[in-house]
Scaffold this motif. Structure first.
Motif, PDB file in Angstrom:
ATOM      1  N   GLY A 148       0.776  -1.232   0.000  1.00 56.38           N
ATOM      2  CA  GLY A 148       0.000   0.000   0.000  1.00 56.38           C
ATOM      3  C   GLY A 148       0.807   1.281   0.000  1.00 56.38           C
ATOM      4  N   ARG A 149       2.091   1.205  -0.378  1.00 53.31           N
ATOM      5  CA  ARG A 149       2.904   2.436  -0.401  1.00 53.31           C
ATOM      6  C   ARG A 149       2.283   3.514  -1.279  1.00 53.31           C
ATOM      7  N   GLU A 150       1.532   3.090  -2.282  1.00 50.21           N
ATOM      8  CA  GLU A 150       0.936   4.060  -3.216  1.00 50.21           C
ATOM      9  C   GLU A 150      -0.085   4.962  -2.525  1.00 50.21           C
ATOM     10  N   HIS A 151      -0.524   4.597  -1.329  1.00 54.30           N
ATOM     11  CA  HIS A 151      -1.507   5.408  -0.612  1.00 54.30           C
ATOM     12  C   HIS A 151      -0.883   6.599   0.115  1.00 54.30           C
ATOM     13  N   LEU A 152       0.437   6.609   0.254  1.00 52.91           N
ATOM     14  CA  LEU A 152       1.100   7.743   0.902  1.00 52.91           C
ATOM     15  C   LEU A 152       1.212   8.900  -0.087  1.00 52.91           C
ATOM     16  N   PRO A 153       0.674  10.069   0.235  1.00 50.57           N
ATOM     17  CA  PRO A 153       0.759  11.215  -0.674  1.00 50.57           C
ATOM     18  C   PRO A 153       2.209  11.565  -1.002  1.00 50.57           C
ATOM     19  N   LYS A 154       2.428  11.994  -2.221  1.00 44.65           N
ATOM     20  CA  LYS A 154       3.781  12.361  -2.651  1.00 44.65           C
ATOM     21  C   LYS A 154       4.212  13.703  -2.065  1.00 44.65           C
ATOM     22  N   ASP A 155       3.244  14.561  -1.777  1.00 41.60           N
ATOM     23  CA  ASP A 155       3.565  15.855  -1.172  1.00 41.60           C
ATOM     24  C   ASP A 155       2.397  16.309  -0.301  1.00 41.60           C
ATOM     25  N   GLY A 156       2.605  17.416   0.386  1.00 37.57           N
ATOM     26  CA  GLY A 156       1.564  17.925   1.274  1.00 37.57           C
ATOM     27  C   GLY A 156       1.562  17.212   2.613  1.00 37.57           C
ATOM     28  N   SER A 157       0.800  17.735   3.540  1.00 36.42           N
ATOM     29  CA  SER A 157       0.753  17.166   4.884  1.00 36.42           C
ATOM     30  C   SER A 157      -0.445  16.230   5.038  1.00 36.42           C
ATOM     31  N   TYR A 158      -0.337  15.332   5.991  1.00 34.52           N
ATOM     32  CA  TYR A 158      -1.399  14.373   6.287  1.00 34.52           C
ATOM     33  C   TYR A 158      -1.131  13.800   7.664  1.00 34.52           C
ATOM     34  N   VAL A 159      -2.117  13.109   8.197  1.00 35.27           N
ATOM     35  CA  VAL A 159      -1.991  12.484   9.512  1.00 35.27           C
ATOM     36  C   VAL A 159      -1.977  10.968   9.336  1.00 35.27           C
ATOM     37  N   VAL A 160      -0.965  10.325   9.904  1.00 31.12           N
ATOM     38  CA  VAL A 160      -0.876   8.867   9.907  1.00 31.12           C
ATOM     39  C   VAL A 160      -1.195   8.367  11.307  1.00 31.12           C
ATOM     40  N   ILE A 161      -2.110   7.394  11.408  1.00 25.84           N
ATOM     41  CA  ILE A 161      -2.330   6.748  12.697  1.00 25.84           C
ATOM     42  C   ILE A 161      -2.009   5.264  12.541  1.00 25.84           C
ATOM     43  N   ALA A 162      -1.431   4.683  13.571  1.00 26.67           N
ATOM     44  CA  ALA A 162      -1.013   3.286  13.516  1.00 26.67           C
ATOM     45  C   ALA A 162      -1.145   2.638  14.874  1.00 26.67           C
ATOM     46  N   ASN A 163      -1.241   1.315  14.877  1.00 27.65           N
ATOM     47  CA  ASN A 163      -1.235   0.581  16.141  1.00 27.65           C
ATOM     48  C   ASN A 163       0.182   0.564  16.716  1.00 27.65           C
ATOM     49  N   HIS A 164       0.253   0.371  18.027  1.00 20.50           N
ATOM     50  CA  HIS A 164       1.539   0.444  18.726  1.00 20.50           C
ATOM     51  C   HIS A 164       1.733  -0.832  19.540  1.00 20.50           C
ATOM     52  N   GLN A 165       2.620  -1.734  19.071  1.00 18.23           N
ATOM     53  CA  GLN A 165       2.842  -3.014  19.732  1.00 18.23           C
ATOM     54  C   GLN A 165       4.266  -3.191  20.228  1.00 18.23           C
TER      55      GLN A 165
ATOM     56  N   PRO B 282      -4.479   5.315   7.722  1.00 14.93           N
ATOM     57  CA  PRO B 282      -4.248   4.284   8.733  1.00 14.93           C
ATOM     58  C   PRO B 282      -3.156   3.315   8.290  1.00 14.93           C
ATOM     59  N   VAL B 283      -2.321   2.908   9.223  1.00 11.68           N
ATOM     60  CA  VAL B 283      -1.257   1.936   8.945  1.00 11.68           C
ATOM     61  C   VAL B 283      -1.313   0.848  10.010  1.00 11.68           C
ATOM     62  N   ALA B 284      -1.393  -0.404   9.568  1.00 15.27           N
ATOM     63  CA  ALA B 284      -1.440  -1.546  10.484  1.00 15.27           C
ATOM     64  C   ALA B 284      -0.187  -2.397  10.321  1.00 15.27           C
ATOM     65  N   HIS B 285       0.265  -2.990  11.419  1.00 16.79           N
ATOM     66  CA  HIS B 285       1.432  -3.867  11.364  1.00 16.79           C
ATOM     67  C   HIS B 285       1.305  -4.938  12.444  1.00 16.79           C
ATOM     68  N   ASN B 286       2.146  -5.944  12.365  1.00 13.44           N
ATOM     69  CA  ASN B 286       2.128  -7.018  13.365  1.00 13.44           C
ATOM     70  C   ASN B 286       3.497  -7.214  14.016  1.00 13.44           C
ATOM     71  N   ALA B 287       4.211  -6.110  14.239  1.00 14.02           N
ATOM     72  CA  ALA B 287       5.570  -6.180  14.784  1.00 14.02           C
ATOM     73  C   ALA B 287       5.623  -6.840  16.158  1.00 14.02           C
ATOM     74  N   GLY B 288       4.537  -6.750  16.911  1.00 16.61           N
ATOM     75  CA  GLY B 288       4.526  -7.336  18.236  1.00 16.61           C
ATOM     76  C   GLY B 288       4.670  -8.842  18.246  1.00 16.61           C
ATOM     77  N   LEU B 289       4.441  -9.493  17.102  1.00 14.51           N
ATOM     78  CA  LEU B 289       4.626 -10.939  17.017  1.00 14.51           C
ATOM     79  C   LEU B 289       6.100 -11.313  17.015  1.00 14.51           C
ATOM     80  N   TYR B 290       6.954 -10.378  16.575  1.00  7.44           N
ATOM     81  CA  TYR B 290       8.377 -10.667  16.396  1.00  7.44           C
ATOM     82  C   TYR B 290       9.265  -9.883  17.361  1.00  7.44           C
ATOM     83  N   TRP B 291       8.783  -8.741  17.814  1.00 10.42           N
ATOM     84  CA  TRP B 291       9.484  -7.939  18.820  1.00 10.42           C
ATOM     85  C   TRP B 291       8.441  -7.493  19.840  1.00 10.42           C
ATOM     86  N   PRO B 292       8.113  -8.356  20.797  1.00  6.82           N
ATOM     87  CA  PRO B 292       7.091  -7.995  21.780  1.00  6.82           C
ATOM     88  C   PRO B 292       7.484  -6.753  22.562  1.00  6.82           C
ATOM     89  N   GLY B 293       6.508  -5.924  22.883  1.00  7.73           N
ATOM     90  CA  GLY B 293       6.775  -4.710  23.628  1.00  7.73           C
ATOM     91  C   GLY B 293       7.422  -4.996  24.970  1.00  7.73           C
TER      92      GLY B 293
END
Length: 232
Positions: free
Chosen positions: A56-73, A174-185
């Motif tokens: 989904g990299r194509e969803h990131l705007p090439k310029d201008g400002s925006y707000v990214v929210i993501a889960n935190h694991q 929105p950005v989702a990831h599963n990093a907590g499976l490999y590097w638990p908080g």
């Protein structure tokens, strides 16, 4: 083995950043100070077998400002997301800026450092400073759960990101990831595997309420995290 490389490189590079960073304009400073993040991710792959795959990299705007929210694991996303969204201002807890050398260098990236003990004041600070960063064309990264939530759990999601995006009339991503499976908080143990990062379609905030934007983003995040195996 990972920390045997992590700590000495961080100390040396942070010292260099404190010397060079103040001499550079913000965008050049961000590029320079976050060079170390590439080392972190490569070193993590070499030492622990933790890889990354992004969709989904194509969803990131090439310029201008925006707000990214993501889960935190995990600590992983705090390192990788500075590579993913460039430049950016991140919302973080104020205590991080007190860490000698590392925290002082981090402060040069113009983060929004909140005092979580003052909830009402923190929201006011987030909105005021967040609007200023967005007005300067700097994307904003927010972890709405506020703290690391173990993989498999949802936690509580605040609406600060949606409030900022709606009031500033910028997209929210929105950005989702599963990093907590490999590097638990809060854990030194890391497990080999591939962290999945999914970038969702930009949510147009024009004519929408904070509740509508928040619901659209969190519904996508919840389903995507389930698909990634990091939410029961």
């Amino acid at each position: 083995m990972y920390y045997a490389g992590f700590y000495p490189v961080t100390l040396v590079f942070s010292t260099l950043c404190l010397i060079v960073g103040p001499l550079l304009p913000f965008r050049a400073r961000f590029k320079f100070l976050t060079l170390i993040n590439y080392f972190y991710i490569i070193w993590l792959r070499i030492c622990c077998g933790v890889k990354v795959r992004v969709s989904g990299r194509e969803h990131l705007p090439k310029d201008g400002s925006y707000v990214v929210i993501a889960n935190h694991q995990s600590e992983w996303e705090t390192l990788y997301f500075q590579i993913l969204v460039r430049p950016q201002a991140v919302v973080l807890k104020r205590e991080l800026l007190r860490i000698p050398l590392f925290g002082w260098a981090l402060a040069l990236l113009r983060p929004i450092a909140l005092d979580r003990s003052k909830r009402r004041g923190a929201l006011k600070q987030l909105l005021e400073q967040g609007k200023a960063r967005l007005a300067d064309g700097i994307p904003l990264l927010i972890f709405p759960q506020g703290t690391r939530v173990p993989a498999g759990e949802w936690g509580k999601w605040n609406k600060g990101g949606a409030m900022l995006a709606v009031s500033s009339e910028v997209p929210m991503i929105p950005v989702a990831h599963n990093a907590g499976l490999y590097w638990p908080g809060k854990s030194f143990i890391k497990y080999p595997g591939t962290v999945e990062v999914a970038i969702g379609p930009a949510i147009d905030t024009g004519g929408k309420t904070v509740e509508e934007v928040h619901e659209t983003a969190t519904s996508w995040l919840q389903q995507t995290m389930r698909d990634q195996g990091s939410l029961g």
